[in-house]
Design a protein around this motif. Structure first.
Motif, PDB file in Angstrom:
ATOM      1  N   ASP A  73       5.915 -12.113   6.017  1.00 33.71           N
ATOM      2  CA  ASP A  73       5.332 -12.073   4.819  1.00 33.71           C
ATOM      3  C   ASP A  73       3.902 -12.316   4.820  1.00 33.71           C
ATOM      4  N   LEU A  97       0.593 -10.011   3.315  1.00 32.39           N
ATOM      5  CA  LEU A  97      -0.148 -10.373   2.503  1.00 32.39           C
ATOM      6  C   LEU A  97      -1.637 -10.415   3.221  1.00 32.39           C
ATOM      7  N   HIS A 106      -2.816  -7.030   2.490  1.00 29.33           N
ATOM      8  CA  HIS A 106      -3.039  -6.636   0.972  1.00 29.33           C
ATOM      9  C   HIS A 106      -4.438  -7.516   0.790  1.00 29.33           C
ATOM     10  N   ALA A 163      -1.669  -6.505  -8.477  1.00 32.72           N
ATOM     11  CA  ALA A 163      -1.051  -8.075  -8.708  1.00 32.72           C
ATOM     12  C   ALA A 163      -0.213  -8.212  -9.961  1.00 32.72           C
ATOM     13  N   ASP A 191       1.210 -11.335 -12.034  1.00 29.98           N
ATOM     14  CA  ASP A 191       1.209 -12.874 -11.799  1.00 29.98           C
ATOM     15  C   ASP A 191       0.567 -13.306 -10.610  1.00 29.98           C
ATOM     16  N   GLY A 192      -0.424 -12.805 -10.360  1.00 24.65           N
ATOM     17  CA  GLY A 192      -1.277 -13.162  -9.032  1.00 24.65           C
ATOM     18  C   GLY A 192      -0.772 -12.981  -7.790  1.00 24.65           C
ATOM     19  N   GLN A 193       0.631 -12.156  -7.894  1.00 24.22           N
ATOM     20  CA  GLN A 193       1.423 -12.128  -6.717  1.00 24.22           C
ATOM     21  C   GLN A 193       1.309 -10.159  -6.264  1.00 24.22           C
ATOM     22  N   THR A 194       0.982  -9.917  -5.134  1.00 23.66           N
ATOM     23  CA  THR A 194       0.999  -8.503  -4.624  1.00 23.66           C
ATOM     24  C   THR A 194       2.011  -8.130  -3.955  1.00 23.66           C
ATOM     25  N   MET A 207       6.190  -8.593  -3.795  1.00 22.27           N
ATOM     26  CA  MET A 207       7.540  -8.997  -4.601  1.00 22.27           C
ATOM     27  C   MET A 207       8.697  -8.909  -3.565  1.00 22.27           C
ATOM     28  N   ARG A 210      11.445  -6.379   0.135  1.00 24.12           N
ATOM     29  CA  ARG A 210       9.942  -6.862  -0.113  1.00 24.12           C
ATOM     30  C   ARG A 210       9.431  -5.423  -0.549  1.00 24.12           C
ATOM     31  N   ALA A 236       5.730  -3.695  -2.727  1.00 24.64           N
ATOM     32  CA  ALA A 236       4.569  -3.809  -3.639  1.00 24.64           C
ATOM     33  C   ALA A 236       4.198  -2.496  -4.340  1.00 24.64           C
TER      34      ALA A 236
END
Length: 355
Positions: free
Chosen positions: A91, A95, A98, A116, A118-121, A123, A129, A131
């Motif tokens: 992860d 990240l 990203h 993004a 909810d602030g996450q790129t 998931m 996993r 994106a």
């Protein structure tokens, strides 16, 4: 490794090559690859898990290392869903990829960066996993077009100026160990080489590694790089090269992002190189001593590519997309190409402004 040769990022759809993601192929040995569980329903459910509503139109795109789809969205433009290969990256490594993409976008460099939610790129859904990226249309950059080359060089100079600002903490580095020695060991330890080719492969790869090892011991300036700068990883859009697919971003010398842009005769390579560097040095200086690494890096790519195919051979998409791999003819031609590279290593390196 995603191509961008088609009309929309990340690439031209190749349905045949990726058909194995959702159904078995009778002529292919059955496997239990993790992607076997990535069905169309899982793709749609994953996209909808972030609060979007899919119109159920899914189109596979030609990524082999990961699985990538164009997914239709109700009332909006389609998105690109990228499902990362299980077990390849942590992860933290994804990240960091990203974050690098968003850092480049913040510097107004044309890069396709993940969205993004909810602030996450990054998931996760049902063990996969993924994106999501905006779709970008375009055509392939013409690497024999000097205007295109100069603009690519300019953008690479800007990318490397950003890349020099800080170091990666989690992404890998370009090393002889990983790209050559580990690749050679994997091939020799596996059941890939025909008996009649084993000795020749063992000999030529050993000599290449011995020949180039001193160059990789030198203290080259290390940058955050795109890492896989071939023509398939650019889109020409709005008279500008757009960079896509940072999946292979790593730490290494600047020449790693430059050498794949040049090809042809020595005079042609020099002319192309001069053009790229002219654009590049608009934003950051280039150390011409790194030109010593062009042919060694070509050796590393050839060895690593063969080992990459071997490592992925249990993925049903690979025998379908690369049916010529792991045949006696492939290994004979691969060994011949390595011998030609061994000869190229004895030639003087390219120089700037020689034409």
């Amino acid at each position: 490794m995603v191509s961008a040769a088609g009309a929309s990022w990340p690439g031209r759809p190749v349905a045949l090559a990726l058909a194995a993601i959702s159904q078995p192929v009778a002529s292919m040995p059955q496997s239990h690859h993790p992607y076997d569980a990535l069905t169309p329903d899982v793709v749609i459910d994953s996209v909808e898990s972030v609060g979007l509503w899919s119109d159920a139109r899914i189109f596979p795109l030609n990524s082999y290392e990961n699985r990538v789809y164009q997914v239709g969205i109700e009332g909006a433009e389609p998105l690109i869903a990228k499902f990362y290969r299980p077990g390849r990256w942590t992860d933290a490594q994804i990240l960091e990829e990203h974050a690098f993409a968003h850092e480049l976008v913040a510097a107004e460099i044309p890069v396709v960066a993940p969205l993004a939610f909810d602030g996450q790129t990054l998931m996760e859904h049902q063990g996969f996993r993924f994106a999501l990226f905006p779709r970008r249309g375009g055509r392939q950059v013409e690497l024999d077009n000097f205007d295109h080359l100069e603009q690519v060089g300019t953008m690479l100079g800007r990318i490397h100026a950003v890349g020099a600002a800080r170091a990666f903490e989690h992404r890998p580095a370009l090393t002889l160990q990983h790209f050559a020695i580990d690749s050679r060991d994997f091939i020799l330890e596996g059941d890939f080489l025909p008996p009649e080719n084993r000795s020749a492969y063992e000999s030529v790869t050993a000599h290449i590694i011995e020949q180039i090892a001193p160059l990789f011991d030198q203290p080259w300036r290390q940058l955050r790089l795109h890492g896989d700068c071939h023509a398939g990883n650019f889109l020409w859009r709005d008279d500008t090269p757009w960079f896509v697919d940072l999946d292979d971003c790593l730490t290494g010398p600047a020449i790693q992002d430059i050498w794949m842009l040049i090809s042809g005769s020595r005079d042609e390579q020099t002319a192309y190189l001069d053009t790229v560097i002219e654009g590049y040095e608009t934003f950051t200086p280039f150390d011409p001593r790194e030109l010593q690494l062009v042919e060694p890096l070509r050796c590393l790519r050839q060895m690593h590519h063969a080992a990459w195919l071997a490592r992925r051979w249990q993925d049903p998409a690979f025998p379908m997309a690369f049916p010529w791999f792991n045949t006696p003819r492939f290994w004979a031609e691969h060994i011949l190409a390595l011998r030609e590279q061994q000869a190229a290593l004895r030639e003087p390196p390219l120089t700037l402004g020689a034409v």
